[in-house]
Design an enzyme around this catalytic site. Structure first.
Site, PDB file in Angstrom:
ATOM      1  N   LYS A 151       7.410 -13.335  -5.735  1.00  0.00           N
ATOM      2  CA  LYS A 151       8.051 -13.927  -4.578  1.00  0.00           C
ATOM      3  C   LYS A 151       7.061 -14.099  -3.440  1.00  0.00           C
ATOM      4  O   LYS A 151       7.320 -14.784  -2.472  1.00  0.00           O
ATOM      5  CB  LYS A 151       9.200 -13.011  -4.099  1.00  0.00           C
ATOM      6  CG  LYS A 151      10.221 -12.692  -5.154  1.00  0.00           C
ATOM      7  CD  LYS A 151      11.172 -11.586  -4.629  1.00  0.00           C
ATOM      8  CE  LYS A 151      12.049 -11.118  -5.790  1.00  0.00           C
ATOM      9  NZ  LYS A 151      12.818  -9.919  -5.411  1.00  0.00           N
ATOM     10  N   ASP A 172      -0.198 -15.269  -3.413  1.00  0.00           N
ATOM     11  CA  ASP A 172      -0.269 -14.567  -2.134  1.00  0.00           C
ATOM     12  C   ASP A 172      -1.583 -13.801  -1.994  1.00  0.00           C
ATOM     13  O   ASP A 172      -2.301 -13.949  -1.015  1.00  0.00           O
ATOM     14  CB  ASP A 172       0.931 -13.622  -1.960  1.00  0.00           C
ATOM     15  CG  ASP A 172       1.151 -12.680  -3.150  1.00  0.00           C
ATOM     16  OD1 ASP A 172       0.410 -12.750  -4.155  1.00  0.00           O
ATOM     17  OD2 ASP A 172       2.088 -11.858  -3.072  1.00  0.00           O
ATOM     18  N   ASP A 202      -5.807  -9.136  -5.935  1.00  0.00           N
ATOM     19  CA  ASP A 202      -6.219  -7.751  -5.742  1.00  0.00           C
ATOM     20  C   ASP A 202      -7.244  -7.423  -6.834  1.00  0.00           C
ATOM     21  O   ASP A 202      -8.416  -7.736  -6.683  1.00  0.00           O
ATOM     22  CB  ASP A 202      -4.960  -6.874  -5.794  1.00  0.00           C
ATOM     23  CG  ASP A 202      -5.224  -5.411  -5.467  1.00  0.00           C
ATOM     24  OD1 ASP A 202      -6.078  -5.145  -4.624  1.00  0.00           O
ATOM     25  OD2 ASP A 202      -4.569  -4.538  -6.054  1.00  0.00           O
ATOM     26  N   LYS A 215      -8.972  -9.236  -1.749  1.00  0.00           N
ATOM     27  CA  LYS A 215      -9.610  -7.974  -1.367  1.00  0.00           C
ATOM     28  C   LYS A 215     -10.858  -7.863  -2.220  1.00  0.00           C
ATOM     29  O   LYS A 215     -10.794  -7.341  -3.342  1.00  0.00           O
ATOM     30  CB  LYS A 215      -8.685  -6.795  -1.681  1.00  0.00           C
ATOM     31  CG  LYS A 215      -7.416  -6.727  -0.858  1.00  0.00           C
ATOM     32  CD  LYS A 215      -6.644  -5.473  -1.297  1.00  0.00           C
ATOM     33  CE  LYS A 215      -5.192  -5.574  -0.942  1.00  0.00           C
ATOM     34  NZ  LYS A 215      -4.394  -4.494  -1.547  1.00  0.00           N
TER      35      LYS A 215
HETATM   36  P1  IMP Z   1      -3.655  -7.920  -9.241  1.00  0.00           P
HETATM   37  O1  IMP Z   1      -3.249  -8.196 -10.641  1.00  0.00           O
HETATM   38  O2  IMP Z   1      -4.247  -6.531  -9.091  1.00  0.00           O
HETATM   39  O3  IMP Z   1      -4.593  -8.973  -8.664  1.00  0.00           O
HETATM   40  O4  IMP Z   1      -2.335  -7.840  -8.364  1.00  0.00           O
HETATM   41  C1  IMP Z   1      -1.722  -8.972  -7.947  1.00  0.00           C
HETATM   42  C2  IMP Z   1      -0.356  -8.770  -7.368  1.00  0.00           C
HETATM   43  O5  IMP Z   1      -0.126  -7.453  -6.846  1.00  0.00           O
HETATM   44  C3  IMP Z   1      -0.237  -9.692  -6.175  1.00  0.00           C
HETATM   45  O6  IMP Z   1       0.163 -10.976  -6.574  1.00  0.00           O
HETATM   46  C4  IMP Z   1       0.784  -8.970  -5.326  1.00  0.00           C
HETATM   47  O7  IMP Z   1       2.077  -9.338  -5.736  1.00  0.00           O
HETATM   48  C5  IMP Z   1       0.532  -7.510  -5.600  1.00  0.00           C
HETATM   49  N1  IMP Z   1      -0.356  -6.939  -4.555  1.00  0.00           N
HETATM   50  C6  IMP Z   1      -1.631  -6.608  -4.675  1.00  0.00           C
HETATM   51  N2  IMP Z   1      -2.137  -6.131  -3.522  1.00  0.00           N
HETATM   52  C7  IMP Z   1      -1.119  -6.173  -2.632  1.00  0.00           C
HETATM   53  C8  IMP Z   1      -1.006  -5.833  -1.238  1.00  0.00           C
HETATM   54  O8  IMP Z   1      -1.962  -5.404  -0.546  1.00  0.00           O
HETATM   55  N3  IMP Z   1       0.214  -6.037  -0.675  1.00  0.00           N
HETATM   56  C9  IMP Z   1       1.274  -6.521  -1.369  1.00  0.00           C
HETATM   57  N4  IMP Z   1       1.214  -6.871  -2.658  1.00  0.00           N
HETATM   58  C10 IMP Z   1       0.025  -6.700  -3.294  1.00  0.00           C
HETATM   59 MG    MG Z   2       2.048 -11.930  -6.380  1.00  0.00          MG
END
Ligand code: IMP
Ligand code: MG
Length: 175
Positions: A43, A100, A103, A131
């Site tokens: 979302k 959005d 990470d 990040k």
């Molecule tokens: P990744 O697979 O580690 O890149 O995580 C991606 C998903 O985790 C993002 O699309 C967000 O929905 C959630 N996410 C990661 N970091 C944050 C944060 O700092 N705040 C809120 N949601 C986050």
């Molecule tokens: Mg997301």
């Protein structure tokens, strides 16, 4: 919103407005004459996508996907389940994924692989936030809003426990 969990501002609403307008202009120029198909990842990307599409001067189609990452609450495992898929095929379309935040990048890497297998004409990513300290895969979004420090971000679509998405700026979560 008066809530002690809302910490310092990471990206102000003015900076969001300015950068989204710049991205809209750049995407409009680079996708001119191409069949742009934007995919918002639910979302978190909803506010970003809504503002970004209003700043485009070219026509586009929009659809949504919802994914959930298996793993702990704060760390993504890279194994992703599709909760809501696209309504239509993307073969031959110019696809732009709207995220959005990147990470670890594992969710996006999985999504890219899944969508690439459907033979789009092109496949790129537009992410509001990254990040850099946390990135674990070799992936850099073609379009990027802001790099932020290694803090948990809330607001402008981003949640913590499904709350704070409606903040009109990005803040760090306290605690
Ligand atoms: P990744 O697979 O580690 O890149 O995580 C991606 C998903 O985790 C993002 O699309 C967000 O929905 C959630 N996410 C990661 N970091 C944050 C944060 O700092 N705040 C809120 N949601 C986050
Ligand atoms: Mg997301």
């Amino acid at each position: 919103m008066n809530d002690p969990a809302i910490g310092e501002t990471l990206v102000s609403s003015e900076d969001l407005r300015r950068r989204v307008a710049e991205l809209g202009k750049q995407i409009s120029e680079e996708y001119e004459g191409r069949d742009l198909f934007m995919i918002g990842v639910l979302k978190g990307a909803v506010l970003f996508l809504a503002d970004l599409m209003r700043s485009l001067t070219i026509s586009c189609e929009v659809d949504f996907m919802a994914v959930s990452s298996y793993g702990s609450q704060t760390d993504s495992s890279g194994v992703v389940r599709i909760l809501k898929d696209l309504d239509a095929p993307i073969e031959g379309r110019h696809v732009l994924i709207i995220e959005d935040i990147v990470d670890s990048g594992l969710t996006l890497q999985y999504l890219m692989r899944t969508l690439a297998a459907r033979n789009p004409a092109s496949l790129e990513v537009c992410a509001l936030l990254t990040k850099p300290e946390r990135l674990r895969v070799d992936l850099s979004p073609r379009y990027l809003g802001f790099e932020i420090p290694n803090r948990f971000a809330i607001g402008y679509g981003l949640d913590h426990g499904q709350r704070y998405r409606n903040l009109d700026y990005v803040a760090a979560l306290n605690g």
